[in-house]
Design an enzyme around this catalytic site. Sequence first.
Site, PDB file in Angstrom:
ATOM      1  N   THR A  42      -5.738 -50.179   7.751  1.00  0.00           N
ATOM      2  CA  THR A  42      -5.790 -50.692   6.384  1.00  0.00           C
ATOM      3  C   THR A  42      -5.394 -49.625   5.380  1.00  0.00           C
ATOM      4  O   THR A  42      -4.598 -49.864   4.466  1.00  0.00           O
ATOM      5  CB  THR A  42      -7.209 -51.202   6.068  1.00  0.00           C
ATOM      6  OG1 THR A  42      -7.493 -52.342   6.891  1.00  0.00           O
ATOM      7  CG2 THR A  42      -7.338 -51.596   4.608  1.00  0.00           C
ATOM      8  N   GLU A 206     -17.667 -59.686 -13.076  1.00  0.00           N
ATOM      9  CA  GLU A 206     -18.607 -58.897 -12.283  1.00  0.00           C
ATOM     10  C   GLU A 206     -20.015 -59.490 -12.395  1.00  0.00           C
ATOM     11  O   GLU A 206     -20.520 -59.708 -13.503  1.00  0.00           O
ATOM     12  CB  GLU A 206     -18.614 -57.441 -12.759  1.00  0.00           C
ATOM     13  CG  GLU A 206     -19.725 -56.575 -12.207  1.00  0.00           C
ATOM     14  CD  GLU A 206     -19.791 -56.541 -10.684  1.00  0.00           C
ATOM     15  OE1 GLU A 206     -20.890 -56.739 -10.134  1.00  0.00           O
ATOM     16  OE2 GLU A 206     -18.734 -56.334 -10.048  1.00  0.00           O
ATOM     17  N   HIS A 442      -7.192 -20.022 -15.034  1.00  0.00           N
ATOM     18  CA  HIS A 442      -7.094 -20.528 -16.397  1.00  0.00           C
ATOM     19  C   HIS A 442      -5.619 -20.674 -16.769  1.00  0.00           C
ATOM     20  O   HIS A 442      -4.811 -19.811 -16.434  1.00  0.00           O
ATOM     21  CB  HIS A 442      -7.766 -19.539 -17.362  1.00  0.00           C
ATOM     22  CG  HIS A 442      -7.620 -19.909 -18.802  1.00  0.00           C
ATOM     23  ND1 HIS A 442      -8.374 -20.903 -19.396  1.00  0.00           N
ATOM     24  CD2 HIS A 442      -6.792 -19.427 -19.776  1.00  0.00           C
ATOM     25  CE1 HIS A 442      -8.038 -21.015 -20.668  1.00  0.00           C
ATOM     26  NE2 HIS A 442      -7.066 -20.124 -20.922  1.00  0.00           N
TER      27      HIS A 442
END
Length: 463
Positions: A42, A206, A442
């Site tokens: 899948t 939902e 950074h």
Amino acid sequence: MKDISCKLLVIGAGPGGYTCAIRAGQLGIDTVIVEAKKAGGTCLNVGCIPSKALIHAADEYESVNAMARGGHPLGISAQGPAIDFAKTIAWKDGIVGRLNNGVAGLLKKAGVKVLVGWATFTDGKTVEVTTELGRQVIRAEHVVIATGSEPVELPFLPFGGRVISSTGALALTHVPGKLAVIGGGYIGLELGTAFAKLGAKVTVIEAQTRILPQYDPDLTRPVAKHLRELNIDVLTGAKAKAAREEGILVETAEGAESLVEADTVLVTVGRRPKTAGWGLDAIDLTMDGPFIRIDDQCRTSMRGVFALGDVTGEPMLAHRAMAQGEMVAEIISGKKRVWDRVSIPAVCFTDPEIVTAGLSPDEARASGIEIVVGQFPFQANGRAMTLGREAGFVRIVARADNHLVLGIQGVGAGISELSAAFSLALEMRARLEDVAETIHAHPTQSEGFLEAALGALGHAIHI
């Protein structure tokens, strides 16, 4: 066809199954793997990989669309975008095809024999495989069940026609005009967001009181905000009741009924293990509800029979299955291994993305642990600012007494790429000081991880 005998038979060539077979082959184990369709399962064929391709295409389209609308903060303008969706799908399918071929090549390199067909147990050591060429009997000393899972179908909304599963959504040849998504979990929201960016009018239905109920509200709040910005209608506390010609009949939280117009209905209410159709009754394994029960070595109740991946329960994640598959191959080879993983990270590829690893603050407190929590917003992160994606944060949870890191969560653009750092910290039993004293490059979003640890120690620098 002549019967085959081998030391290891793997049923299912999804991420867990093919990983197990490849590692077994590397260890010199005579291995056969049976797959009903294509290698990759899948995840590779109709799940993780194609959905992320579609999500990326939708992000690119939405970015150009934003430029065409004017007022872009970077000063970039563009003409109204157009999309050749057939070409998009072809690009997605090309990625899947390349990965299919890659898995097949890795199995061949490891010396694994691959059979395409449907496997059915006759006993714990014998399997019959129905292939295009006929019936093939395989006898094995060890068997690994890695049959995966499938979408749950609602009785009143069977898959077919305009009612589709996630598999059907990834096979569409056009962008729906009006899309109703039943289920506000990660699959529904990932695909719903992508289609909204591509131009569909999307409504999410939902039943719970909020979207992504498996995540805490702090993590889902930025996602809900962006759904509103995309004009996605979200109905919470609502239940789909029946199909209508114009769309879906919905019962709202107040008990009233309303019609959600839709020409396509995407049902994403969960997944269930594939335990039917391959003769499970012939071997009578002990079950744990719908799942196959396993121990800390993925052994089932029958000697010589292992199970791994979605068929064994939550979390249904490809990377869990792959780790189990590698472990099982080594156990069969004679190595001493047990499942003792501290962290199985979970990623939700919504916009923005969500990552969780280890315990949340509430889970830690529920265990009776006194904790400290540090959180750093991407609004104060230079890299997030330069990307124009400042929504979200990184949060770290640690014991108050010895600063052992218990969990790390975050929400933000591209934060899925920090999941490995989060899990590594947990697996290495890092303390807050370990994270705080590690130099983070950074400007990067990873600095949010550093700053969250500093914050938990009481001395964040950049906030």
